[in-house]
Design an enzyme around this catalytic site. Structure first.
Site, mmCIF file in Angstrom:
data_model
loop_
_atom_site.group_PDB
_atom_site.id
_atom_site.type_symbol
_atom_site.label_atom_id
_atom_site.label_comp_id
_atom_site.label_asym_id
_atom_site.label_seq_id
_atom_site.Cartn_x
_atom_site.Cartn_y
_atom_site.Cartn_z
ATOM 1 N N HIS A 1 20.059 46.083 -22.965
ATOM 2 C CA HIS A 1 18.964 45.210 -22.527
ATOM 3 C C HIS A 1 17.702 46.050 -22.332
ATOM 4 O O HIS A 1 17.732 47.076 -21.637
ATOM 5 C CB HIS A 1 19.301 44.560 -21.177
ATOM 6 C CG HIS A 1 20.381 43.513 -21.238
ATOM 7 N ND1 HIS A 1 20.904 43.033 -22.407
ATOM 8 C CD2 HIS A 1 21.010 42.851 -20.236
ATOM 9 C CE1 HIS A 1 21.822 42.111 -22.134
ATOM 10 N NE2 HIS A 1 21.911 41.989 -20.828
ATOM 11 N N CYS B 1 23.719 42.054 -15.215
ATOM 12 C CA CYS B 1 23.454 43.199 -16.112
ATOM 13 C C CYS B 1 21.972 43.588 -16.199
ATOM 14 O O CYS B 1 21.650 44.781 -16.241
ATOM 15 C CB CYS B 1 24.017 42.910 -17.496
ATOM 16 S SG CYS B 1 23.671 41.250 -18.093
HETATM 17 P P1 NAP Z 1 34.594 35.595 -21.641
HETATM 18 O O1 NAP Z 1 34.551 36.493 -22.823
HETATM 19 O O2 NAP Z 1 34.471 34.138 -21.847
HETATM 20 O O3 NAP Z 1 36.005 35.896 -20.853
HETATM 21 C C1 NAP Z 1 36.462 35.091 -19.792
HETATM 22 C C2 NAP Z 1 37.832 35.552 -19.315
HETATM 23 O O4 NAP Z 1 38.244 34.653 -18.256
HETATM 24 C C3 NAP Z 1 38.932 35.499 -20.387
HETATM 25 O O5 NAP Z 1 39.819 36.574 -20.191
HETATM 26 C C4 NAP Z 1 39.639 34.175 -20.090
HETATM 27 O O6 NAP Z 1 41.009 34.195 -20.479
HETATM 28 C C5 NAP Z 1 39.538 34.157 -18.573
HETATM 29 N N1 NAP Z 1 39.687 32.771 -18.062
HETATM 30 C C6 NAP Z 1 38.986 31.673 -18.426
HETATM 31 N N2 NAP Z 1 39.432 30.584 -17.744
HETATM 32 C C7 NAP Z 1 40.438 31.023 -16.959
HETATM 33 C C8 NAP Z 1 41.301 30.388 -16.038
HETATM 34 N N3 NAP Z 1 41.233 29.057 -15.789
HETATM 35 N N4 NAP Z 1 42.228 31.125 -15.388
HETATM 36 C C9 NAP Z 1 42.322 32.463 -15.626
HETATM 37 N N5 NAP Z 1 41.527 33.133 -16.492
HETATM 38 C C10 NAP Z 1 40.596 32.409 -17.145
HETATM 39 O O7 NAP Z 1 33.459 35.985 -20.587
HETATM 40 P P2 NAP Z 1 32.697 37.414 -20.355
HETATM 41 O O8 NAP Z 1 31.468 37.469 -21.171
HETATM 42 O O9 NAP Z 1 33.709 38.506 -20.471
HETATM 43 O O10 NAP Z 1 32.233 37.248 -18.837
HETATM 44 C C11 NAP Z 1 33.157 37.302 -17.746
HETATM 45 C C12 NAP Z 1 32.405 37.263 -16.425
HETATM 46 O O11 NAP Z 1 31.589 38.423 -16.306
HETATM 47 C C13 NAP Z 1 31.474 36.062 -16.310
HETATM 48 O O12 NAP Z 1 31.491 35.601 -14.972
HETATM 49 C C14 NAP Z 1 30.118 36.625 -16.693
HETATM 50 O O13 NAP Z 1 29.063 35.898 -16.134
HETATM 51 C C15 NAP Z 1 30.220 38.042 -16.131
HETATM 52 N N6 NAP Z 1 29.370 39.044 -16.790
HETATM 53 C C16 NAP Z 1 29.343 39.177 -18.159
HETATM 54 C C17 NAP Z 1 28.566 40.192 -18.747
HETATM 55 C C18 NAP Z 1 28.528 40.434 -20.243
HETATM 56 O O14 NAP Z 1 27.805 41.360 -20.662
HETATM 57 N N7 NAP Z 1 29.262 39.687 -21.082
HETATM 58 C C19 NAP Z 1 27.823 41.050 -17.951
HETATM 59 C C20 NAP Z 1 27.897 40.905 -16.567
HETATM 60 C C21 NAP Z 1 28.661 39.910 -16.009
HETATM 61 P P3 NAP Z 1 41.515 33.610 -21.910
HETATM 62 O O15 NAP Z 1 41.102 34.585 -22.962
HETATM 63 O O16 NAP Z 1 42.995 33.576 -21.713
HETATM 64 O O17 NAP Z 1 40.897 32.256 -22.079
#
Ligand code: NAP
Length: 346
Positions: A239, A146
């Site tokens: 950001h 991001c």
């Molecule tokens: P998050 O809120 O923790 O969400 C993670 C997701 O992955 C949830 O839907 C979770 O499902 C699922 N998950 C976890 N373990 C799993 C498994 N074993 N099998 C299948 N699904 C699984 O994380 P986030 O902040 O959205 O980030 C997601 C990704 O995007 C990360 O790699 C992060 O680095 C990247 N990212 C985030 C941002 C940001 O602004 N937040 C920006 C750019 C990139 P459940 O709800 O069922 O547990």
């Protein structure tokens, strides 16, 4: 574009997954037909599985969908991935092998030699790498980190017009970038946390690939020195980055501002639904850009720049601000898929 392409969201219950669901509502090219997440959520209706943290209601068409397992048996052509990085790599490869187009926000495949690290306004030609991927009808395309996205969109017009030798960047990153529940209140309220795990390495390395040159089977990295310091600040979305640059050729203030204000690229020319017009806003006001005031410009897809002035250590310094979950995550990935649709790749 009469028929909508069916899309699924992997990690649909997470912070990024929810932003995908919100931003894809009534999308002119795409229709969400599948949502998938971990065992914790599987088998439930989306509305019961998700802890919805966004301010608009869950789209009706998605609320009633059953959350499926992240296995390549979903009824869709494209999957957007907001999966936790601990599982994203393998699951995304499985989907590509099975013929799905995967557009991912996770870090796992960003540096694979045959995978584009794509910002549609900056390196649309890097989609050419998809042809050499071993997935037949399937593909993997990744969206950068991001902080990298806002920074690189601001740097691109400078690279094109003046060349770039060195960049120093200090970030002030919003809490939504840490997912939910993210940073504890007692850590961030009345405070600044001068560390975000893995972030500085991403900001120092990803721009070199994005701004690099497409060769036959890989991207030649741009030779550029970048130093990054990343901080978490008590802002919800958006950001802010203070940037210093050394240019290869001399430039005046007016020339640099003109490079930003006139910047247009393939998404703007193709009039893609999420392409901000303009892509970059340059502000003359001495106290702009600010996250609360400017993060929603261009539906959260535009990059705001201001405070260009001479630097005593480098040539120039300025401030960049962009929405981290719209342009920096879900919206950026949707624009990648729009570009692929526009180029007949879906
Ligand atoms: P998050 O809120 O923790 O969400 C993670 C997701 O992955 C949830 O839907 C979770 O499902 C699922 N998950 C976890 N373990 C799993 C498994 N074993 N099998 C299948 N699904 C699984 O994380 P986030 O902040 O959205 O980030 C997601 C990704 O995007 C990360 O790699 C992060 O680095 C990247 N990212 C985030 C941002 C940001 O602004 N937040 C920006 C750019 C990139 P459940 O709800 O069922 O547990």
């Amino acid at each position: 574009m009469s028929e909508k392409t069916k899309v699924g969201v992997l990690g649909a219950t997470g912070s990024v997954g929810q932003k995908f669901i919100q931003m894809l509502e009534n999308h002119p090219y795409f229709e969400v037909t599948e949502v998938a997440a971990s065992e914790r959520s599987q088998g439930k209706k989306y509305r019961d599985a998700v802890n919805w943290i966004l301010t608009s209601p869950i789209p009706e068409s998605v609320a009633a969908l059953e959350v499926k397992k992240c296995e390549p048996s979903l009824d869709c052509r494209v999957v957007f991935s907001g999966l936790d990085a601990s599982v994203a790599g393998e699951i995304e490869t499985d989907f590509a092998r099975a013929g799905y187009v995967v557009v991912s926000n996770s870090k796992n495949h960003r540096f694979d030699a045959d995978v584009p690290l794509l910002i549609p306004e900056v390196n649309p030609d890097h989609l050419g790498l998809v042809k050499i991927q071993p997935y037949g009808k399937g593909a993997i395309v990744t969206n950068p980190n991001c902080s990298t996205i806002g920074l690189v969109i601001a740097l691109k017009p400078l690279v094109d017009r003046f060349g770039l030798d060195a960049v120093n960047v200090v970030t002030m990153q919003a809490v939504s970038g840490a997912g939910y529940p993210g940073v504890a209140t007692l850590d961030i309220y009345d405070n600044v946390v001068p560390f975000i795990g893995g972030e500085e390495a991403k900001v120092e390395s990803e721009p070199l690939k994005i701004l690099g040159t497409l060769l036959k089977d890989h991207i030649e990295l741009l030779p550029l020195k970048i130093s990054a310091q990343c901080n978490r600040v008590p802002v919800i979305d958006g950001h802010t980055e203070t940037v210093q640059v050394s240019l290869k050729r001399k430039a005046t203030k007016e020339e640099i501002i003109d490079a930003w204000r006139t910047f247009r690229s393939v998404p703007q020319e193709l009039n893609l639904p999420f392409a901000p017009q303009p892509a970059i806003y340059y502000f003359d006001q001495e106290n702009y850009p600010q996250p609360r005031k400017h993060r929603d410009l261009g539906r959260g897809m535009a990059v705001s720049v201001g405070r260009l002035r001479e630097c005593t250590l480098f040539d120039w310094k300025f401030v960049v601000m962009s929405h981290n979950t719209a342009r920096g995550a879900a919206g950026g990935a949707i624009l990648c898929a729009e570009l692929m649709k526009g180029k007949g790749m879906l």
